[in-house]
Every structure is written in structure tokens, then in C-alpha cells.
Design an enzyme around this catalytic site. Structure first.
Site, PDB file in Angstrom:
ATOM      1  N   ARG A  36     -47.229  11.326 -10.682  1.00 33.50           N
ATOM      2  CA  ARG A  36     -46.760  10.994  -9.527  1.00 33.50           C
ATOM      3  C   ARG A  36     -45.267  11.475  -9.231  1.00 33.50           C
ATOM      4  NH1 ARG A  36     -48.582   9.031  -5.953  1.00 33.50           N
ATOM      5  NH2 ARG A  36     -47.485  10.665  -4.838  1.00 33.50           N
ATOM      6  N   LYS A  46     -26.142  16.137   4.662  1.00 31.67           N
ATOM      7  CA  LYS A  46     -27.140  14.632   4.887  1.00 31.67           C
ATOM      8  C   LYS A  46     -28.267  14.789   3.988  1.00 31.67           C
ATOM      9  CE  LYS A  46     -25.187  13.915   9.348  1.00 31.67           C
ATOM     10  NZ  LYS A  46     -25.615  13.768  10.899  1.00 31.67           N
ATOM     11  N   LYS A  81     -12.563  17.847  10.755  1.00 36.95           N
ATOM     12  CA  LYS A  81     -13.214  16.968  11.641  1.00 36.95           C
ATOM     13  C   LYS A  81     -12.196  16.015  12.119  1.00 36.95           C
ATOM     14  CE  LYS A  81     -17.628  16.901   9.593  1.00 36.95           C
ATOM     15  NZ  LYS A  81     -18.978  16.039   9.180  1.00 36.95           N
ATOM     16  N   GLU A 141     -14.539  21.517  13.590  1.00 39.52           N
ATOM     17  CA  GLU A 141     -15.405  20.558  14.698  1.00 39.52           C
ATOM     18  C   GLU A 141     -14.539  20.030  15.771  1.00 39.52           C
ATOM     19  OE1 GLU A 141     -17.960  17.309  13.206  1.00 39.52           O
ATOM     20  OE2 GLU A 141     -16.573  16.104  14.424  1.00 39.52           O
ATOM     21  N   ASP A 159     -19.506  19.565  18.936  1.00 42.03           N
ATOM     22  CA  ASP A 159     -20.170  18.693  18.536  1.00 42.03           C
ATOM     23  C   ASP A 159     -20.568  17.969  19.855  1.00 42.03           C
ATOM     24  OD1 ASP A 159     -20.921  16.722  16.528  1.00 42.03           O
ATOM     25  OD2 ASP A 159     -19.319  15.502  16.957  1.00 42.03           O
TER      26      ASP A 159
END
Length: 286
Positions: free
Chosen positions: A107, A142, A174, A202, A223
Site C-alpha cells: 500500500r 501548493k 504579494k 506579484e 496575477d
């Protein structure tokens, strides 16, 4: 197969993952009670790992490490290269060794290969969508906590390049940083004064570009801009720094944004939302 990544301890990863499954570290009280009860200690198995869909493969050397950690004498043949696109039904690994050890490691090994191959497969879909534009696909931060290094490895296997690895290797200014500093120029100036070499800024408005560049930005992230706005921004920047498009980019929108002249386009869902690849492992007793 030798496998090494910077800042990734393969032995520690294998041990921690197996400990999670066994209740204690292998050899220190960790147990697979089902295999102990059902499978004779002397039983020997063969195994075949196969793709059930067309996928891009990533993670086989890590899977190998799981099996070898429980049976150092296991015979393993890896049949495809990392980053290789394979058809449904392709055999990717063959094994021969102790039955209990194989079942115990199964697994953890499959979870890893399925997850990383899923990321590599989705990444490759995005790479194919922007083919011919000259734009390069990037991943993001992320990632699942604790898995960043191998998830970013998987995006490379899919054909992307890595964005910054963390908060340590580049500044990314940012809106919250700008809000505290007072304006975008001041935020960039503080990063310059701190001696940071790569300063990503950004921007979500055209009028932020010149103040950022004047203050010393070395890279601009545009962005959530529509393609027409991106083209205008690229023209304004005029090659002074690398330019990235980011924000809500999907398979349906990536080509149009990548074709605006930006150098890079980043997609968070590569590591955030990729479905596991359908890869199975079948055993037979010898």
C-alpha cells in the site's frame, strides 16, 4: 535504481510511512497482523505492477525502497523510465521475494507511485497544451505538507520546471506585503536592502509594473490578468525581467495565456488537485 533528491531523506520517508501503517517502526514492534496471520513466513511471491490507464510514470524508485526496506533480498526489475508515458496495461515493475514483506509494503509503495504519477500525468497534459508557445510551465508551493520535494520531482517528470522550492530561495512580494510596507515600491526596496537576489513581485494592475521595476524587482508575476491585458503588460515590460502568468489557469485557458509572450505560466492544481493514477499490483505465490 539509485534515487536521490536534494533535501529529501528517502530512508526516513520510507520508515515514517511504514510506521504510520504498522503502528510502530518496522523491526521495533510494527506489525501487519493480517499477513502475519494468513501468510506463512516462508511463502514467496512474485508481483507485477501495471498501469491501468495511460499515464506518465513517477516514483518507482521510491516504491522499490519500500519493498527493499522489508526484504533486502527482494528481486526487483523496473521496466520503464521515470517520466515515461506508458499505455494502459503496461507493466512497470516486477518483483520476487518474501510474500509477507511484499504485502506489507504494497500500500505504501502504490500510494506513492499513484500520487506521483498522477501529478506527472496532469503536468504533462498542461505541458502538451502550451507546446509551441515557447512558454514554460511552472509548479507552485501548493503541495501536501511533508511531500513537497517528491511532488515537485513529479512535476519535473511531467515536463514542468520548479518554481521556488520554499520561502527561503526567493522573495515573493504579494498584496499583504505591499499593504504593510505602504506601497509596492517600498516593499521591493526593503527586499533589495535585505540583499535578496531574486525578488518576485506579484502585480494585478498594470500601473504596478513600473514602480516594481524601478525599485529593483527581478521577476514579475502577473496575477489573474486576461490575455489581452497580459499582452499589454509583456509589451510594457519589454524583456527587462522574466514574466509569469498565474492565477486560476486551467487546461481550457492555459494556451491563450501562454501565447501572450509571457516566459512562464504557473498552475497550482498540478500538486494541489491531481487525481491518483490508476496503477495496480498483482501477486502470485511461487
Amino acid at each position: 535504481m539509485t534515487f536521490a533528491l536534494d533535501s529529501f531523506d528517502l530512508d526516513d520517508f520510507v520508515r515514517r510511512t511504514l510506521t504510520e501503517d504498522l503502528g510502530a517502526p518496522p523491526g521495533e514492534g510494527g506489525r501487519d497482523v493480517t499477513s502475519e496471520a494468513v501468510i506463512p513466513a516462508e511463502a514467496m511471491f512474485t508481483g507485477v505492477m501495471s498501469s491501468r490507464d495511460a499515464v506518465v510514470i513517477a516514483g518507482l524508485p521510491i516504491a522499490e525502497a519500500f519493498f527493499r526496506s522489508l526484504d533486502p533480498e527482494v528481486e526487483i526489475e523496473i521496466l520503464v523510465q521515470e517520466g515515461e508515458a506508458v499505455d494502459a496495461g503496461t507493466q512497470v515493475m516486477r518483483l520476487k521475494g518474501q510474500g509477507r514483506a511484499m504485502l506489507t509494503a504494497e500500500r505504501s509503495a502504490l500510494n506513492t507511485v499513484q500520487h506521483l504519477s498522477g501529478i506527472a500525468t496532469m503536468t504533462n497534459e498542461y505541458v502538451q497544451k502550451i507546446y509551441g508557445t515557447g512558454c514554460i510551465l511552472l509548479d507552485t508551493r501548493k503541495t501536501i505538507p511533508g511531500l513537497r520535494m517528491i511532488e515537485k520531482y513529479a512535476t519535473r517528470m511531467g515536463g514542468a520546471q520548479n518554481h521556488r522550492m520554499g520561502l527561503w530561495d526567493a522573495a515573493m512580494i504579494k498584496d499583504n506585503h505591499v499593504a504593510v510596507a505602504g506601497n509596492i515600491g517600498e516593499a521591493v526596496k526593503r527586499a533589495v536592502d535585505a540583499g535578496i537576489e531574486k525578488i518576485i513581485v506579484e502585480v494585478d494592475k498594470i500601473d504596478q509594473i513600473e514602480p516594481a521595476l524601478a525599485a529593483g524587482a527581478t521577476y514579475l508575476l502577473l496575477d489573474n490578468m486576461e490575455p489581452a491585458i497580459l499582452r499589454g503588460a509583456v509589451t510594457l515590460i519589454g524583456g527587462r525581467v522574466p514574466v509569469e502568468a498565474s492565477g486560476g489557469i486551467t487546461l481550457e485557458t492555459i494556451f491563450e495565456k501562454a501565447d501572450t509572450g509571457v516566459d512562464f505560466v504557473s498552475v497550482g492544481r498540478l500538486t494541489q488537485s491531481a487525481p491518483a493514477a490508476d496503477i495496480g499490483l498483482d501477486f502470485a505465490q511461487i
